[in-house]
Design an enzyme around this catalytic site. Structure first.
Site, PDB file in Angstrom:
ATOM      1  N   GLY A  23       0.862  -1.182   0.000  1.00  0.00           N
ATOM      2  CA  GLY A  23       0.000   0.000   0.000  1.00  0.00           C
ATOM      3  C   GLY A  23       0.898   1.232   0.000  1.00  0.00           C
ATOM      4  O   GLY A  23       1.844   1.326   0.804  1.00  0.00           O
ATOM      5  N   ALA A  24       0.604   2.154  -0.923  1.00  0.00           N
ATOM      6  CA  ALA A  24       1.521   3.268  -1.181  1.00  0.00           C
ATOM      7  C   ALA A  24       1.972   4.032   0.083  1.00  0.00           C
ATOM      8  O   ALA A  24       3.180   4.175   0.320  1.00  0.00           O
ATOM      9  CB  ALA A  24       0.890   4.207  -2.213  1.00  0.00           C
ATOM     10  N   ASN A  49      -3.359   2.180 -10.201  1.00  0.00           N
ATOM     11  CA  ASN A  49      -3.769   1.433  -9.001  1.00  0.00           C
ATOM     12  C   ASN A  49      -3.704  -0.057  -9.320  1.00  0.00           C
ATOM     13  O   ASN A  49      -3.382  -0.451 -10.456  1.00  0.00           O
ATOM     14  CB  ASN A  49      -5.174   1.864  -8.558  1.00  0.00           C
ATOM     15  N   ASP A 105      -1.655   4.410  -6.388  1.00  0.00           N
ATOM     16  CA  ASP A 105      -0.227   4.328  -6.082  1.00  0.00           C
ATOM     17  C   ASP A 105       0.551   5.489  -6.690  1.00  0.00           C
ATOM     18  O   ASP A 105       1.654   5.812  -6.248  1.00  0.00           O
ATOM     19  CB  ASP A 105       0.344   2.999  -6.586  1.00  0.00           C
ATOM     20  N   GLN A 132      -5.675  -8.849  -1.951  1.00  0.00           N
ATOM     21  CA  GLN A 132      -5.722  -7.805  -0.913  1.00  0.00           C
ATOM     22  C   GLN A 132      -7.156  -7.523  -0.478  1.00  0.00           C
ATOM     23  O   GLN A 132      -7.395  -7.071   0.632  1.00  0.00           O
ATOM     24  CB  GLN A 132      -5.089  -6.501  -1.433  1.00  0.00           C
TER      25      GLN A 132
HETATM   26  O1  MRU Z   1       0.537  -4.114  -4.443  1.00  0.00           O
HETATM   27  P1  MRU Z   1      -0.053  -3.333  -3.305  1.00  0.00           P
HETATM   28  O2  MRU Z   1      -0.858  -4.167  -2.362  1.00  0.00           O
HETATM   29  O3  MRU Z   1       0.989  -2.497  -2.608  1.00  0.00           O
HETATM   30  O4  MRU Z   1      -1.050  -2.332  -4.017  1.00  0.00           O
HETATM   31  C1  MRU Z   1      -1.787  -1.437  -3.227  1.00  0.00           C
HETATM   32  C2  MRU Z   1      -2.786  -0.660  -3.946  1.00  0.00           C
HETATM   33  O5  MRU Z   1      -2.939  -0.722  -5.146  1.00  0.00           O
HETATM   34  C3  MRU Z   1      -3.588   0.313  -3.120  1.00  0.00           C
HETATM   35  O6  MRU Z   1      -4.883   0.424  -3.586  1.00  0.00           O
HETATM   36  C4  MRU Z   1      -2.906   1.671  -3.139  1.00  0.00           C
HETATM   37  O7  MRU Z   1      -1.558   1.559  -2.758  1.00  0.00           O
HETATM   38  C5  MRU Z   1      -3.556   2.640  -2.265  1.00  0.00           C
HETATM   39  S1  MRU Z   1      -3.263   2.277  -0.532  1.00  0.00           S
HETATM   40  C6  MRU Z   1      -4.022   3.526   0.322  1.00  0.00           C
END
Ligand code: MRU
Length: 363
Positions: free
Chosen positions: A51-52, A253, A243, A202
């Protein structure tokens, strides 16, 4: 409403860092201690954290750990440079990673006192800033839910989301969950359709977990179900995280977000993107051409992890042994498919003009 019993990242008495091992959720709540910057690199690469915003926070503390080791072990500056470059290379798409590392570099470059203390304070500041930012995204996103609730005379507002942009992707509150938790606090009836979000799930593993902890009514759906639900009037709004968002409002995203945006557009359903400004990349314009899309190990697609009836958490192969797989982690939703962007400063159009109206410092 936000779960005060834990954050996603915290510090210990001996001044190390702990995070939740998100790979084990929802079946097991376990904690991983980060004692070196290499631990932080691994946590990001292996998606112990993801998550970013949380990736950015972990990278910030990774630099603190590197500074600490450098000072305590009397290593030279190249050790710290190596830490910066390994953390920079840990994941490519979420821009918060680079934002947080730049903030740390800046603080250290301007440090005239204690190096360790400066890194420690800056990392903590990045974490606290995310908490407040996410809270404010909720404040600004809430009226969008209230508006639909009023239109429906108090009937349940059905919200569809993809991936996890909840507190587990941030520090507390989450981006898309913040307006949802604040709507619940106000007594608005909400229900969330949770995309399972293959390949890492997720949605089923993380979003469903945190919605359960916060008592938010929700239903898990397969990634392909959203279009059908929208066609049948069962979705009032879509909210996703991001992201990286470009100056023109294109949004990267989790893979599959674009298809949800297309379906929402076809069915005249608002498609909102909730983002902390730390996810803005105002240096680029065209998301399709300029956002690097992470490609991950094919085994994330070929195997699925879950809990067996005997209670063991293990991966199972879901295709023939020799079938290859492709695994793009993210896709780009063009600005024209985004109804509004919800930020800590307010709600705006997904366009350069819209973003600059809230963030004039990027003019
Ligand atoms: O691969 P990930 O689980 O890091 O991807 C996360 C996402 O795409 C989330 O939707 C994004 O980071 C927003 S988190 C507030």
């Amino acid at each position: 409403m936000t779960d005060k019993t834990f954050r996603t990242i915290w510090t210990t008495e001996d001044r190390y860092v702990e995070v939740i091992d998100q790979r084990m959720l929802p079946h097991q709540f376990s904690v991983v201690k980060l004692e070196t910057y290499e631990d932080a690199v691994e946590a990001i690469k292996e998606m112990i954290v993801r998550g970013a915003p949380l990736i950015g926070a972990t990278a910030a503390y990774g630099i603190y750990l590197a500074v600490r080791e450098m000072v305590e072990e009397q290593l030279n500056g190249s050790f710290l440079d190596e830490a910066f470059s390994e953390l920079r290379a840990s994941r490519p798409t979420a821009v918060n990673l680079f934002w947080a590392l730049d903030k740390m570099r800046d603080a250290l470059d301007n440090c005239e006192g204690d190096f360790i203390e400066t890194a420690w304070k800056k990392a903590a500041e990045i974490v606290e800033e995310d908490v407040e930012t996410c809270r404010m995204i909720g404040v600004h996103g809430l009226p969008l839910i209230e508006e639909i609730a009023a239109r429906k005379n108090g009937e349940t507002v059905n919200i569809l989301t993809h991936c996890n942009a909840g507190m587990l992707g941030c520090v507390e509150w989450g981006t898309i969950t913040s307006p949802i938790y604040q709507a619940m606090q106000k007594g608005i009836n909400v229900h969330v359709w949770v995309d399972e979000t293959r390949p890492r799930n997720q949605g089923s593993n993380l979003t469903a977990y945190e919605l359960t902890r916060h008592n938010v009514p929700h239903t898990l759906i397969v990634d392909n179900a959203g279009g059908h639900l929208m066609q049948h009037g069962m979705v009032d709004m879509v909210i996703v995280g991001t992201d990286r968002t470009t100056r023109h409002g294109d949004v990267a995203n989790k893979i599959g977000t674009y298809l949800k945006a297309l379906a929402a557009h076809d069915n005249n359903i608002p498609f909102y993107v909730a983002l902390p400004s730390t996810t803005l990349d105002m240096s680029i314009r065209n998301g399709l051409k300029e956002i690097p899309i992470e490609e991950r190990n094919q085994d994330e697609v070929r195997f699925m992890q879950g809990k067996t009836k005997r209670g063991k958490i293990e991966p199972v192969l879901i295709c023939p042994e020799t079938t290859p797989a492709s695994n793009y982690g993210f896709d780009v939703t063009p600005a024209r498919l985004v109804s509004k962007i919800i930020t800590e400063r307010g709600v705006c159009d997904a366009s350069e003009e819209g973003l600059l109206s809230l963030f004039p410092e990027y003019k």
